[in-house]
Scaffold this motif. Structure first.
Motif, mmCIF file in Angstrom:
data_model
loop_
_atom_site.group_PDB
_atom_site.id
_atom_site.type_symbol
_atom_site.label_atom_id
_atom_site.label_comp_id
_atom_site.label_asym_id
_atom_site.label_seq_id
_atom_site.Cartn_x
_atom_site.Cartn_y
_atom_site.Cartn_z
ATOM 1 N N PRO A 143 39.148 -18.667 -10.319
ATOM 2 C CA PRO A 143 37.755 -19.103 -10.178
ATOM 3 C C PRO A 143 36.758 -17.945 -10.277
ATOM 4 O O PRO A 143 37.022 -16.838 -9.775
ATOM 5 C CB PRO A 143 37.707 -19.731 -8.786
ATOM 6 C CG PRO A 143 39.120 -20.089 -8.467
ATOM 7 C CD PRO A 143 39.952 -19.040 -9.146
ATOM 8 N N ASP B 188 37.287 -23.239 -11.546
ATOM 9 C CA ASP B 188 36.031 -23.304 -10.806
ATOM 10 C C ASP B 188 35.887 -24.618 -10.033
ATOM 11 O O ASP B 188 35.001 -24.746 -9.186
ATOM 12 C CB ASP B 188 34.833 -23.113 -11.736
ATOM 13 C CG ASP B 188 34.742 -21.693 -12.268
ATOM 14 O OD1 ASP B 188 35.359 -20.772 -11.678
ATOM 15 O OD2 ASP B 188 34.055 -21.490 -13.288
ATOM 16 N N ASP C 218 33.940 -17.606 -8.688
ATOM 17 C CA ASP C 218 33.417 -17.170 -7.390
ATOM 18 C C ASP C 218 34.370 -16.193 -6.700
ATOM 19 O O ASP C 218 33.939 -15.259 -6.029
ATOM 20 C CB ASP C 218 33.052 -18.349 -6.490
ATOM 21 C CG ASP C 218 34.230 -19.217 -6.085
ATOM 22 O OD1 ASP C 218 35.294 -19.186 -6.747
ATOM 23 O OD2 ASP C 218 34.080 -19.970 -5.098
#
Length: 187
Positions: free
Chosen positions: A35, A123, A37
């Protein structure tokens, strides 16, 4: 303002940037993309500990406990053995579903995982908390950065992290690098 900006304001990263990560090699080694983030977290903070509570796993950390590759392999073996005797949590009973660790809770044996679903973009992965010394799993319908931010601000809807909320009760949030917490590897 992004979630990362909010986290950085709440809990400043180390003054010295962490070592860069070869994401292409890491993802190839893990057999999956990761991901965005999470990559932002790693690039801003590196391996270490948020508020003496949550350890962030990082690819190729010099500290085995914080090394994403080593923990992914170890957790996979441990869970495979566990699931010979216990039922998998509901989300993991889907065909092609699995978990990949991204953090762990200090002193509890608990891990934070991504719930990895077949055909789902990284994500979109959500967070699973496993208490580690018991069969309970807690699902959070959010990514790792938003979950971490919610835990640090006390807004996470969770039965866990009592130590952070009840004992530490931080008025200022702190990130401690793995080298600061554990010492320099090889010394």
């Amino acid at each position: 303002m992004t979630a990362l900006d909010t986290l950085i304001r709440l809990c400043p990263p180390p003054a010295d940037p962490p070592p860069s990560v070869d994401w292409t090699r890491t993802e190839r080694s893990l057999g999956t993309a990761l991901p965005a983030d999470y990559k932002q977290l790693v690039e801003a903070y590196g391996d270490g500990l948020f508020d003496e509570t949550i350890w962030l796993l990082v690819p190729d950390s010099a500290h085995d406990d914080c090394n994403l590759h080593k923990q992914a392999a170890e957790r996979s073996d441990i869970l495979a053995g566990l699931w010979e005797f216990e039922d998998k949590p509901a989300g993991l009973q889907e065909a092609g579903a699995g978990v990949l660790p991204w953090a762990f809770e200090e002193g509890t044996g608990a891990f934070l995982y991504w719930l990895v679903r077949s055909g789902q973009h990284p994500d979109e992965w959500t967070v699973l908390y496993n208490e580690g010394r018991g069969p309970l799993w807690e699902h959070h319908d959010t990514g790792c950065l938003d979950f971490l931010l919610a835990v640090l601000t006390g807004t996470a809807e969770t039965e866990y992290f009592g130590y952070l909320y009840e004992v530490l009760k931080p008025t200022e949030h702190r990130f401690t690098t793995a080298d600061q917490a554990l010492g320099m590897p090889g010394h």
